[in-house]
Scaffold this active site. Structure first.
Site, PDB file in Angstrom:
ATOM      1  N   ARG A   1       0.826  -1.219   0.000  1.00 52.63           N
ATOM      2  CA  ARG A   1       0.000   0.000   0.000  1.00 52.63           C
ATOM      3  C   ARG A   1       0.854   1.261   0.000  1.00 52.63           C
ATOM      4  NH1 ARG A   1      -3.980  -1.439   4.808  1.00 52.63           N
ATOM      5  NH2 ARG A   1      -2.082  -2.474   5.489  1.00 52.63           N
TER       6      ARG A   1
ATOM      7  N   ASP B   1     -13.028  -7.223   0.317  1.00 57.41           N
ATOM      8  CA  ASP B   1     -11.936  -6.283   0.048  1.00 57.41           C
ATOM      9  C   ASP B   1     -10.657  -7.088  -0.159  1.00 57.41           C
ATOM     10  OD1 ASP B   1     -10.753  -3.820  -0.286  1.00 57.41           O
ATOM     11  OD2 ASP B   1     -11.283  -3.045   1.700  1.00 57.41           O
TER      12      ASP B   1
ATOM     13  N   ASP C   1     -15.476  -0.035  -1.734  1.00 53.83           N
ATOM     14  CA  ASP C   1     -15.135   1.146  -2.552  1.00 53.83           C
ATOM     15  C   ASP C   1     -14.940   0.688  -3.998  1.00 53.83           C
ATOM     16  OD1 ASP C   1     -12.557  -0.003  -2.657  1.00 53.83           O
ATOM     17  OD2 ASP C   1     -11.873   1.186  -0.963  1.00 53.83           O
TER      18      ASP C   1
ATOM     19  N   LYS D   1     -16.424   5.046  -0.654  1.00 52.12           N
ATOM     20  CA  LYS D   1     -15.615   5.271   0.555  1.00 52.12           C
ATOM     21  C   LYS D   1     -14.721   6.493   0.409  1.00 52.12           C
ATOM     22  CE  LYS D   1     -11.546   2.975   1.564  1.00 52.12           C
ATOM     23  NZ  LYS D   1     -10.719   1.821   1.890  1.00 52.12           N
TER      24      LYS D   1
HETATM   25  C1  R5P Z   1      -7.249   0.102   0.677  1.00 51.31           C
HETATM   26  O1  R5P Z   1      -7.310   0.683  -0.389  1.00 51.31           O
HETATM   27  C2  R5P Z   1      -7.419  -1.383   0.793  1.00 51.31           C
HETATM   28  O2  R5P Z   1      -8.001  -1.935  -0.341  1.00 51.31           O
HETATM   29  C3  R5P Z   1      -8.272  -1.727   2.001  1.00 51.31           C
HETATM   30  O3  R5P Z   1      -9.573  -1.192   1.838  1.00 51.31           O
HETATM   31  C4  R5P Z   1      -7.656  -1.160   3.246  1.00 51.31           C
HETATM   32  O4  R5P Z   1      -6.308  -1.527   3.306  1.00 51.31           O
HETATM   33  C5  R5P Z   1      -8.381  -1.666   4.470  1.00 51.31           C
HETATM   34  O5  R5P Z   1      -7.765  -1.098   5.576  1.00 51.31           O
HETATM   35  P1  R5P Z   1      -8.500  -1.040   6.974  1.00 51.31           P
HETATM   36  O6  R5P Z   1      -8.960  -2.431   7.312  1.00 51.31           O
HETATM   37  O7  R5P Z   1      -7.439  -0.525   7.900  1.00 51.31           O
HETATM   38  O8  R5P Z   1      -9.650  -0.076   6.842  1.00 51.31           O
END
Ligand code: R5P
Length: 284
Positions: A89, A208, A159, A182
């Site tokens: 990320r 996700d 998202d 989101k």
């Molecule tokens: C971000 O773009 C990823 O796809 C996930 O949505 C994100 O890493 C989720 O992180 P968390 O569980 O901390 O909200």
């Protein structure tokens, strides 16, 4: 062909080996009192085609991967499989002076080829010094979800970034899918906007690529509950589950969490071994 497993992917490595009907080398790992890590591949891998499988969740996992690649320097070929590529990320320079850490780490992996699984952003693939292919585990999640026989199953992405993941899980099984909207406010805080979806009374699976702090998915669960869905399930490829992520999802009202074994966690009910084994088979 031999499979060499790093400490973070032992179960997955044995699953891949049994699908490929090949041996897994006994490998020793240990940490010295100063925190440095050490490993030793016990078998003789000289002149073999070696597949090293190691997710890089912690910094030390990354060091183990580099050590294993170096330990196999007399192999005929090295395929590095990194099911969860940590730091993916951090794929952009958001502020001046920042590193692109995903790039810095990818550049260190000197193998003949690399496989990742649903890497957070495919742009990282171009930074490996060898061919790198991203494998898609979403259809495996889709198969599992289909087998759960839920009521009017709908798979939703939290998202639009996760829409292609959700689509590839849902489409082969003919399941409904869509996405929510989101906005990220901070590292731990997100806002999920309601969207007009026809989901009242349905079972919804939120999917996700990564669940880290659980902030994104917990917000989405609350929103869906307020919209009158029946039960909310959660699925992801990479179950990072940092801090109290699981409690957050439970508190928000999740019915069940489903994940793959790119990271070996209690919720890793779906294995990515067939996806990796197929990719490795195609090499020969
Ligand atoms: C971000 O773009 C990823 O796809 C996930 O949505 C994100 O890493 C989720 O992180 P968390 O569980 O901390 O909200």
């Amino acid at each position: 062909m031999r499979i060499v497993s790093g400490p973070a992917s032992q179960l997955l490595a044995t699953r891949v080996a049994s699908l490929l009907r090949c041996g897994v080398d006994l490998t020793e790992y240990k940490e010295f009192p100063d925190g440095e890590v050490y490993c030793r591949v016990m078998g003789d891998i000289r002149n073999d085609d070696v597949v090293i499988i190691q997710s890089t969740f912690r910094a030390s996992d990354f060091i183990y991967l580099l050590e294993l690649i170096d330990a196999c320097d007399e192999a005929r070929s090295i395929t590095a499989v990194v099911p969860y590529f940590g730091y993916a990320r951090q794929d952009k320079r958001f502020k001046p002076g920042e590193p692109i850490t995903a790039r810095a780490l990818a550049r260190c992996i000197k193998a003949d080829r690399v496989f990742t699984v649903n890497v957070h952003d495919r742009s990282v693939l171009g930074h490996f010094p060898c061919p790198a292919i991203d494998l898609n585990a979403a259809p495996e999640l889709g198969n599992y979800i289909d087998g759960m026989e839920l009521k009017d199953t709908t798979i939703l992405a939290p998202d639009d970034g996760a829409l292609s993941l959700v689509k590839s899980a849902a489409e082969p099984r003919g399941l409904h899918y869509d996405y929510l909207e989101k906005t990220r406010i901070s590292g731990e805080e997100v806002r999920i906007a309601p969207k007009s979806l026809d989901i009242r009374g349905r079972d919804v699976v939120l999917m996700d690529d990564i669940i880290s702090t659980g902030g994104t998915i917990a917000e989405a669960i609350k929103l869906l509950k307020a919209q009158g869905v029946r039960d909310v399930y959660v699925a992801c490829v990479h179950p990072v589950f940092a801090h109290n992520a699981y409690l957050k999802l439970y508190d928000a009202g999740v019915k069940e969490v489903i994940a793959t074994d790119t990271l070996e966690r209690p919720m890793s009910k779906v294995t990515v071994a067939p996806v990796i084994a197929d990719a490795v088979k195609r090499l020969s």
